[in-house]
Design an enzyme around this catalytic site. Structure first.
Site, PDB file in Angstrom:
ATOM      1  N   LYS A  13      43.401  56.559  29.938  1.00 11.79           N
ATOM      2  CA  LYS A  13      43.259  55.694  29.047  1.00 11.79           C
ATOM      3  C   LYS A  13      41.191  56.410  29.132  1.00 11.79           C
ATOM      4  O   LYS A  13      40.555  55.902  28.462  1.00 11.79           O
ATOM      5  CB  LYS A  13      43.091  54.610  30.462  1.00 11.79           C
ATOM      6  CG  LYS A  13      43.689  53.170  30.475  1.00 11.79           C
ATOM      7  CD  LYS A  13      43.759  52.800  31.556  1.00 11.79           C
ATOM      8  CE  LYS A  13      43.889  52.610  33.270  1.00 11.79           C
ATOM      9  NZ  LYS A  13      44.458  53.506  33.884  1.00 11.79           N
ATOM     10  N   ARG A  88      42.132  44.824  36.576  1.00 11.19           N
ATOM     11  CA  ARG A  88      43.452  45.377  37.437  1.00 11.19           C
ATOM     12  C   ARG A  88      43.405  44.054  38.377  1.00 11.19           C
ATOM     13  O   ARG A  88      45.118  43.958  38.666  1.00 11.19           O
ATOM     14  CB  ARG A  88      42.677  46.461  37.832  1.00 11.19           C
ATOM     15  CG  ARG A  88      43.390  48.028  37.892  1.00 11.19           C
ATOM     16  CD  ARG A  88      42.495  48.753  39.199  1.00 11.19           C
ATOM     17  NE  ARG A  88      42.944  50.491  38.430  1.00 11.19           N
ATOM     18  CZ  ARG A  88      42.238  50.947  38.866  1.00 11.19           C
ATOM     19  NH1 ARG A  88      41.010  51.284  37.668  1.00 11.19           N
ATOM     20  NH2 ARG A  88      42.770  52.150  38.907  1.00 11.19           N
ATOM     21  N   ARG A 127      45.204  67.901  36.412  1.00  9.31           N
ATOM     22  CA  ARG A 127      44.334  68.021  35.692  1.00  9.31           C
ATOM     23  C   ARG A 127      42.810  67.788  36.455  1.00  9.31           C
ATOM     24  O   ARG A 127      43.099  67.575  38.087  1.00  9.31           O
ATOM     25  CB  ARG A 127      43.925  65.429  35.467  1.00  9.31           C
ATOM     26  CG  ARG A 127      43.949  64.775  35.996  1.00  9.31           C
ATOM     27  CD  ARG A 127      43.828  63.242  35.815  1.00  9.31           C
ATOM     28  NE  ARG A 127      43.342  62.563  36.849  1.00  9.31           N
ATOM     29  CZ  ARG A 127      44.085  60.982  36.210  1.00  9.31           C
ATOM     30  NH1 ARG A 127      43.399  60.539  35.606  1.00  9.31           N
ATOM     31  NH2 ARG A 127      43.267  59.586  37.316  1.00  9.31           N
ATOM     32  N   ARG A 161      39.759  65.202  41.099  1.00 11.42           N
ATOM     33  CA  ARG A 161      39.137  64.303  41.724  1.00 11.42           C
ATOM     34  C   ARG A 161      40.184  63.824  43.340  1.00 11.42           C
ATOM     35  O   ARG A 161      41.471  64.815  43.810  1.00 11.42           O
ATOM     36  CB  ARG A 161      40.187  62.591  41.164  1.00 11.42           C
ATOM     37  CG  ARG A 161      38.451  62.160  40.537  1.00 11.42           C
ATOM     38  CD  ARG A 161      39.487  61.345  38.938  1.00 11.42           C
ATOM     39  NE  ARG A 161      40.194  60.032  39.953  1.00 11.42           N
ATOM     40  CZ  ARG A 161      40.584  59.056  38.780  1.00 11.42           C
ATOM     41  NH1 ARG A 161      40.707  58.605  38.294  1.00 11.42           N
ATOM     42  NH2 ARG A 161      41.098  58.195  40.064  1.00 11.42           N
ATOM     43  N   ARG A 172      48.847  54.218  44.231  1.00  9.73           N
ATOM     44  CA  ARG A 172      48.101  53.530  42.592  1.00  9.73           C
ATOM     45  C   ARG A 172      48.947  52.914  41.753  1.00  9.73           C
ATOM     46  O   ARG A 172      48.845  51.672  41.134  1.00  9.73           O
ATOM     47  CB  ARG A 172      47.535  54.719  42.141  1.00  9.73           C
ATOM     48  CG  ARG A 172      45.890  55.413  43.109  1.00  9.73           C
ATOM     49  CD  ARG A 172      45.338  56.815  42.513  1.00  9.73           C
ATOM     50  NE  ARG A 172      44.756  56.570  41.194  1.00  9.73           N
ATOM     51  CZ  ARG A 172      44.037  57.820  40.777  1.00  9.73           C
ATOM     52  NH1 ARG A 172      45.025  59.737  41.657  1.00  9.73           N
ATOM     53  NH2 ARG A 172      44.283  58.019  40.151  1.00  9.73           N
TER      54      ARG A 172
HETATM   55  P1  AMP Z   1      40.646  55.204  38.350  1.00  6.93           P
HETATM   56  O1  AMP Z   1      39.382  55.860  37.439  1.00  6.93           O
HETATM   57  O2  AMP Z   1      40.650  53.973  37.089  1.00  6.93           O
HETATM   58  O3  AMP Z   1      42.351  56.085  38.108  1.00  6.93           O
HETATM   59  O4  AMP Z   1      40.521  54.054  39.931  1.00  6.93           O
HETATM   60  C1  AMP Z   1      40.136  54.950  40.682  1.00  6.93           C
HETATM   61  C2  AMP Z   1      39.741  53.824  41.750  1.00  6.93           C
HETATM   62  O5  AMP Z   1      38.800  53.240  41.698  1.00  6.93           O
HETATM   63  C3  AMP Z   1      41.505  53.198  41.920  1.00  6.93           C
HETATM   64  O6  AMP Z   1      42.611  53.465  42.363  1.00  6.93           O
HETATM   65  C4  AMP Z   1      40.882  51.922  42.868  1.00  6.93           C
HETATM   66  O7  AMP Z   1      40.686  52.274  44.332  1.00  6.93           O
HETATM   67  C5  AMP Z   1      39.281  51.696  42.161  1.00  6.93           C
HETATM   68  N1  AMP Z   1      39.236  51.372  41.090  1.00  6.93           N
HETATM   69  C6  AMP Z   1      38.898  51.013  39.921  1.00  6.93           C
HETATM   70  N2  AMP Z   1      38.912  50.130  39.389  1.00  6.93           N
HETATM   71  C7  AMP Z   1      38.951  49.262  40.402  1.00  6.93           C
HETATM   72  C8  AMP Z   1      39.340  47.770  39.199  1.00  6.93           C
HETATM   73  N3  AMP Z   1      39.119  47.034  38.452  1.00  6.93           N
HETATM   74  N4  AMP Z   1      39.436  47.280  40.964  1.00  6.93           N
HETATM   75  C9  AMP Z   1      39.693  47.626  42.064  1.00  6.93           C
HETATM   76  N5  AMP Z   1      40.016  48.764  41.849  1.00  6.93           N
HETATM   77  C10 AMP Z   1      39.350  50.094  41.157  1.00  6.93           C
END
Ligand code: AMP
Length: 215
Positions: A13, A88, A127, A161, A172
């Protein structure tokens, strides 16, 4: 143009959002990036979110929705935005509908990047990112042209990360299946979803996305 990018963690994404930003002059809004910035700054939101993120779970809907609500009002979103990592959950999707209609905005497409879970674990655990400009790389699939030097800015420091380890990735992925996938049918019922093959090479996924956006 306002877009949502949906896909499992590691589906690409973020990588694709960057391509779409350039192609359509719209801005990427990544809730994950916003939360990581809050954690790094030590803010109240960051303190609430840090542990949840590291456990691979989702932070509370209300916190995310108010973050996005404010962000969309900023000047750089005038031409449109790509939501990356939001919504999400179904309650987040419902809240997004409410806040978009209050701002007199609509969604043009919900882009779904389809992938296989097992390939994602390998993608995510390999990554890393340039600490200076944020360009994304992968140990196996996208190494910098010169080892240890960022292609984009010449930076020599890279970060990973904290939640990109196998155990957290599995949590996740589970959250994606249970909490996020139901929103695909939420949007399909309104004829908004367009699906692309996220197992294809990066450039091919970009090509498919541009094609479905063009209709
Ligand atoms: P990402 O970078 O999109 O993979 O997000 C990393 C982490 O941030 C996720 O595993 C969640 O803990 C939190 N997170 C990001 N976006 C959301 C969302 N829309 N709702 C809830 N938690 C989120």
């Amino acid at each position: 143009m306002n877009l949502i990018l949906l896909g499992a963690p590691g589906a690409g994404k973020g990588t694709q959002a960057k391509q779409l930003e350039e192609a359509f002059h719209i801005v990427q809004l990544s809730t994950g990036d916003m939360l990581r910035a809050e954690v790094a700054s030590g803010s109240d939101i960051g303190k609430q979110a840090g542990e949840i993120i590291n456990a691979g779970k989702l932070v509370p809907d209300a916190l995310i929705v108010s973050m996005i609500d404010k962000r969309i009002d900023q000047e750089d979103c005038r031409n449109g935005f790509i939501l990356d990592g939001f919504p999400r959950t179904v309650p987040q999707a419902e809240a997004l509908d409410g806040l978009l209609s209050a701002k007199d905005l609509t969604l043009d497409h919900v882009l779904v990047i389809e992938t296989d879970d097992e390939a994602l674990v390998e993608r995510i655990t390999g990554r890393f990112t340039c600490a200076k400009c944020g360009a994304g790389y992968h140990e196996k699939f996208r190494r910098p042209k010169v080892d240890g030097v960022c292609d984009q800015c010449g930076g020599t420091e890279f970060t990973r990360r904290a939640d990109d380890n196998e155990e957290t990735v599995r949590t996740r992925l589970d959250a994606y299946h249970k909490q996020t996938m139901p929103i695909i049918s939420y949007y399909s019922e309104r004829g908004l979803t367009r699906t692309v093959d996220g197992m294809a090479p990066i450039d091919e996924v970009t090509r498919q996305l541009k094609e479905v956006i063009a209709g």
